[in-house]
Write an enzyme that holds these catalytic residues in place. Structure first.
Site, mmCIF file in Angstrom:
data_model
loop_
_atom_site.group_PDB
_atom_site.id
_atom_site.type_symbol
_atom_site.label_atom_id
_atom_site.label_comp_id
_atom_site.label_asym_id
_atom_site.label_seq_id
_atom_site.Cartn_x
_atom_site.Cartn_y
_atom_site.Cartn_z
ATOM 1 N N HIS A 51 0.855 -1.197 0.000
ATOM 2 C CA HIS A 51 0.000 0.000 0.000
ATOM 3 C C HIS A 51 0.888 1.244 0.000
ATOM 4 C CE1 HIS A 51 1.066 0.229 4.208
ATOM 5 N NE2 HIS A 51 0.411 -0.883 4.514
ATOM 6 N N GLY A 53 1.815 3.232 2.244
ATOM 7 C CA GLY A 53 2.830 3.284 3.310
ATOM 8 C C GLY A 53 4.109 2.590 2.871
ATOM 9 N N HIS A 54 3.949 1.372 2.332
ATOM 10 C CA HIS A 54 5.125 0.642 1.834
ATOM 11 C C HIS A 54 5.810 1.431 0.708
ATOM 12 C CE1 HIS A 54 2.487 -2.944 3.121
ATOM 13 N NE2 HIS A 54 3.489 -2.919 3.971
ATOM 14 N N ASP A 167 5.105 1.473 12.828
ATOM 15 C CA ASP A 167 5.473 0.437 13.798
ATOM 16 C C ASP A 167 6.701 0.944 14.554
ATOM 17 O OD1 ASP A 167 3.610 -1.865 12.882
ATOM 18 O OD2 ASP A 167 4.506 -1.118 11.045
ATOM 19 N N GLN A 170 8.813 -1.382 16.686
ATOM 20 C CA GLN A 170 9.619 -2.246 15.806
ATOM 21 C C GLN A 170 10.845 -1.493 15.283
ATOM 22 O OE1 GLN A 170 7.912 -4.983 12.681
ATOM 23 N NE2 GLN A 170 8.395 -3.235 11.381
HETATM 24 P P1 AMP Z 1 4.200 -4.692 7.051
HETATM 25 O O1 AMP Z 1 4.098 -5.181 5.657
HETATM 26 O O2 AMP Z 1 2.894 -4.262 7.646
HETATM 27 O O3 AMP Z 1 5.014 -5.587 7.937
HETATM 28 O O4 AMP Z 1 5.028 -3.340 6.973
HETATM 29 C C1 AMP Z 1 6.268 -3.287 6.333
HETATM 30 C C2 AMP Z 1 6.906 -1.955 6.605
HETATM 31 O O5 AMP Z 1 6.026 -0.919 6.158
HETATM 32 C C3 AMP Z 1 7.157 -1.690 8.091
HETATM 33 O O6 AMP Z 1 8.409 -1.041 8.225
HETATM 34 C C4 AMP Z 1 6.023 -0.782 8.471
HETATM 35 O O7 AMP Z 1 6.312 0.061 9.568
HETATM 36 C C5 AMP Z 1 5.864 0.019 7.194
HETATM 37 N N1 AMP Z 1 4.520 0.625 7.128
HETATM 38 C C6 AMP Z 1 3.335 -0.003 7.264
HETATM 39 N N2 AMP Z 1 2.316 0.887 7.187
HETATM 40 C C7 AMP Z 1 2.896 2.097 7.002
HETATM 41 C C8 AMP Z 1 2.384 3.441 6.853
HETATM 42 N N3 AMP Z 1 1.082 3.691 6.877
HETATM 43 N N4 AMP Z 1 3.271 4.445 6.686
HETATM 44 C C9 AMP Z 1 4.611 4.198 6.658
HETATM 45 N N5 AMP Z 1 5.159 2.960 6.784
HETATM 46 C C10 AMP Z 1 4.304 1.931 6.959
#
Ligand code: AMP
Length: 299
Positions: A51, A53-54, A167, A170
């Protein structure tokens, strides 16, 4: 390793180039070729379901390094037995498309057996920072994260690795991990990407019904309001958090795992925000467990 893995990133543009690399050997071969050409390398670890964010992490990686690796791995070790691994959203072709258009050079999407072969018995743990907040409610979660992140960093050997402040716990845990183990990588943190109504973009937002989706921005609004109340360092944080929990319940959230004001570096719970601090929360809304955090502005 199959040739198509290493060559996948060298195809002319216009052709489908981001064929995921499935093996550690394939990943290392691609990285070796880039290193030989004098190129710098960034790693963006994800669990897929890509998405905005990624994609902001990929942008951040792109501006800092010549090559960007995105890992797509739904890590079973970071899910509890009652958690949502079986229903975790997955669409690798869509992810590959989005990531390619955003400038990723290589997708690393290993099967579980490649990451955790038969006989795998090693765990990497970080103490202290993992004990509060999500650590209290998700036993084993951070050990799963730190184990897989350590492996990814050793496999890709990147110059930088990019993580989201979404996160935040994390992010701090990973920073501690690389410092403690002398892993030669810079950890870059990227601000949380939000929908226009403030809801943090998350793969788990798909679990929200339309009515819950309307209620969901109350999490960010409440965190922001609590941060405003405690800014300046004279207000009692516990009182502000109790007010915030009531506001979340009134908006339809529950149970609330935590809502706390913590030291931004150590995650110690604060009674007064008299040093750099953030407000953190995790709460259920219907089937989804949403987490978010905001900085307390220094006055
Ligand atoms: P995930 O796939 O949920 O494990 O997230 C992978 C990476 O994307 C992690 O470093 C998360 O902190 C980051 N992430 C997830 N959602 C967001 C967001 N809304 N904004 C910025 N980074 C994000």
């Amino acid at each position: 390793m199959m040739m198509s893995e290493a060559n996948a990133t060298n195809l002319p543009s216009g052709m489908r180039s981001l064929v995921p690399v499935r093996t550690v050997a394939g990943l290392r071969e691609a990285v070796r070729a880039w290193r030989t050409a004098g190129q710098s390398v960034a790693l963006v670890p994800t669990m897929g379901a890509i998405h905005e964010g990624h994609l902001s992490l990929v942008h951040a990686a792109r501006t800092r390094c010549d090559r960007v690796i995105v890992s797509l791995f739904v890590n079973p070790k970071q899910f509890g037995v009652t958690e949502d691994i079986d229903s975790y959203p997955a669409d690798e072709a869509r992810d590959a498309d989005l990531l390619e258009r955003t400038g990723a050079d290589l997708l690393f999407a290993p099967p579980v057996g490649e990451v955790y072969p038969d006989g795998f018995v090693t765990t990497v743990t970080v103490s202290h920072l993992t004990e509060g907040l999500c650590g209290r409610f998700r036993p084993g979660h951070f050990a799963g994260v730190t184990t897989v992140v350590t492996k990814l960093l050793l496999q890709a050997a990147p110059d930088i690795a990019v993580f989201g402040e979404k996160d935040y716990q994390q992010l701090l845990v990973v920073r501690r991990l690389v410092r403690d183990l002398d892993i030669p990588v810079d950890i870059v943190g990227v601000p949380t990407v939000r929908e226009s109504d403030g809801l943090a973009v998350s793969s788990r937002n798909v679990y929200l019904s339309p009515v819950e989706r309307q209620a969901a921005p109350a999490l960010f609004r409440t965190l922001t309001a609590v941060a405003g109340r405690v800014a300046g360092g004279s207000t009692d944080c516990a009182e502000a958090c109790a007010w915030g929990e009531d506001a979340l319940r009134a908006a339809g959230f529950g149970p609330i795992d935590y809502l706390a004001v913590c030291d931004a570096a150590t995650l110690e719970t604060l009674s007064r925000a008299d040093r750099p601090a953030r407000v953190f929360a995790a709460a259920r809304l219907g089937k989804a467990r949403l987490i978010d955090n905001v900085a307390v502005q220094r006055t």
